[in-house]
Design a protein around this motif. Structure first.
Motif, PDB file in Angstrom:
ATOM      1  N   PHE A   8       0.838  -1.194   0.000  1.00 12.00           N
ATOM      2  CA  PHE A   8       0.000   0.000   0.000  1.00 12.00           C
ATOM      3  C   PHE A   8       0.876   1.249   0.000  1.00 12.00           C
ATOM      4  O   PHE A   8       0.683   2.182  -0.790  1.00 12.00           O
ATOM      5  N   ASP A   9       1.862   1.265   0.872  1.00  8.78           N
ATOM      6  CA  ASP A   9       2.778   2.402   0.977  1.00  8.78           C
ATOM      7  C   ASP A   9       3.538   2.617  -0.336  1.00  8.78           C
ATOM      8  O   ASP A   9       3.662   3.743  -0.824  1.00  8.78           O
ATOM      9  N   MET A  10       4.015   1.527  -0.924  1.00  9.27           N
ATOM     10  CA  MET A  10       4.788   1.625  -2.155  1.00  9.27           C
ATOM     11  C   MET A  10       3.939   2.151  -3.312  1.00  9.27           C
ATOM     12  O   MET A  10       4.385   2.995  -4.095  1.00  9.27           O
ATOM     13  N   GLU A  11       2.702   1.673  -3.422  1.00 10.30           N
ATOM     14  CA  GLU A  11       1.849   2.095  -4.532  1.00 10.30           C
ATOM     15  C   GLU A  11       1.430   3.561  -4.400  1.00 10.30           C
ATOM     16  O   GLU A  11       1.312   4.269  -5.403  1.00 10.30           O
ATOM     17  N   VAL A  12       1.213   4.017  -3.176  1.00  6.77           N
ATOM     18  CA  VAL A  12       0.888   5.430  -2.966  1.00  6.77           C
ATOM     19  C   VAL A  12       2.070   6.302  -3.379  1.00  6.77           C
ATOM     20  O   VAL A  12       1.909   7.326  -4.063  1.00  6.77           O
ATOM     21  N   ASP A  13       3.277   5.888  -2.980  1.00  5.89           N
ATOM     22  CA  ASP A  13       4.485   6.620  -3.378  1.00  5.89           C
ATOM     23  C   ASP A  13       4.606   6.683  -4.895  1.00  5.89           C
ATOM     24  O   ASP A  13       4.889   7.744  -5.473  1.00  5.89           O
TER      25      ASP A  13
END
Length: 261
Positions: A132-137
């Protein structure tokens, strides 16, 4: 400026719903104060719908009973990205407030890492949270690179497209999906992309300097992805060699020891 979209105890079904409500609320606020275009508002709302829908599906698939504090921080950051998306789409047809765009984007960038720290301190680190964190970034970098590309030529969009090109390539070459070992330089390069784009879109640099910063950011990103692809290719060759040896060993009958006379 973290939005209180969900607390740590909010269930997985309520978390995305509250997140979508917060996204629409932020769009309404930006629309009334900054004058976003209908296209910008639609883009932001569509982003929010997809975001919260995928998050809900991910939580259900992972069997998580709560959104969790770390995912709540990431969701708050993702909602800010929805506001950035709406502003960037608006900028295609009319000027937008650069200070507001830079501020919101900078807060979203600054919060990167906070969710990871929260997850580690609360011992709630999950594969879903990391993804989730990676895709938002990745999406934030893509949106900011589009804004920069609209002003400096479309080649800076490669900064945001690299991640998605890598994913597309993995469909053709599945060995690219293998897990990568942690690498500090990868984190540094990722942070450089956000800093460089925020600096450029702020409009504080002359054109030559802005282009140079974007070019250096793209060069570092190319280098980082190149290292990862090289490592993954070598790992694939090692796995293939190991499988080949294993197949040969199975195909060769075991020799029995000769009987003593």
């Amino acid at each position: 400026m973290t939005l209180s979209t969900a607390d740590a105890g909010v269930g997985p079904s309520r978390g995305p719903v509250l997140g979508l409500a917060a996204q629409l609320g932020l769009l309404a606020l930006l629309g009334s104060t900054l004058g976003l275009t209908p296209a910008g508002l639609v883009a932001g709302a569509a982003y929010g719908l997809v975001l919260c829908g995928l998050l809900g599906a991910g939580l259900a698939r992972a069997g998580l009973n709560e959104l969790g504090a770390a995912n709540a921080v990431t969701l708050s950051r993702a909602i800010l990205v929805g506001g950035v998306t709406a502003m960037v789409v608006t900028s295609f047809t009319q000027p937008v407030s650069v200070p507001a765009l830079v501020t919101i984007a900078s807060v979203a960038l600054a919060l990167d890492g906070v969710d990871g720290q929260v997850a580690r301190r609360t011992k709630t680190t999950t594969a879903l949270g990391a993804r989730f964190d990676m895709e938002v970034d990745a999406f934030l970098i893509l949106v900011l690179s589009v804004y920069a590309g609209d002003r400096y030529g479309w080649w800076p969009v490669a900064l945001g497209a690299f991640r998605y090109a890598f994913v597309a390539a993995s469909w053709a070459w599945p060995w690219l999906n293998a897990a990568l070992p942690p690498r500090f330089s990868r984190k540094v390069v990722a942070a450089v992309q956000g800093i460089a784009l925020a600096l450029v879109i702020a409009g504080l640099l002359p054109t030559v300097a802005a282009v140079a910063v974007l070019a250096l950011a793209l060069a570092s990103l190319t280098w980082s992805f190149g290292l990862d692809v090289r490592w993954l290719h070598r790992a694939m060759r090692v796995r293939e060699a190991a499988r080949s040896r294993w197949s040969e060993e199975r195909a060769t009958p075991a020799r029995r020891p000769a009987l003593a006379h």
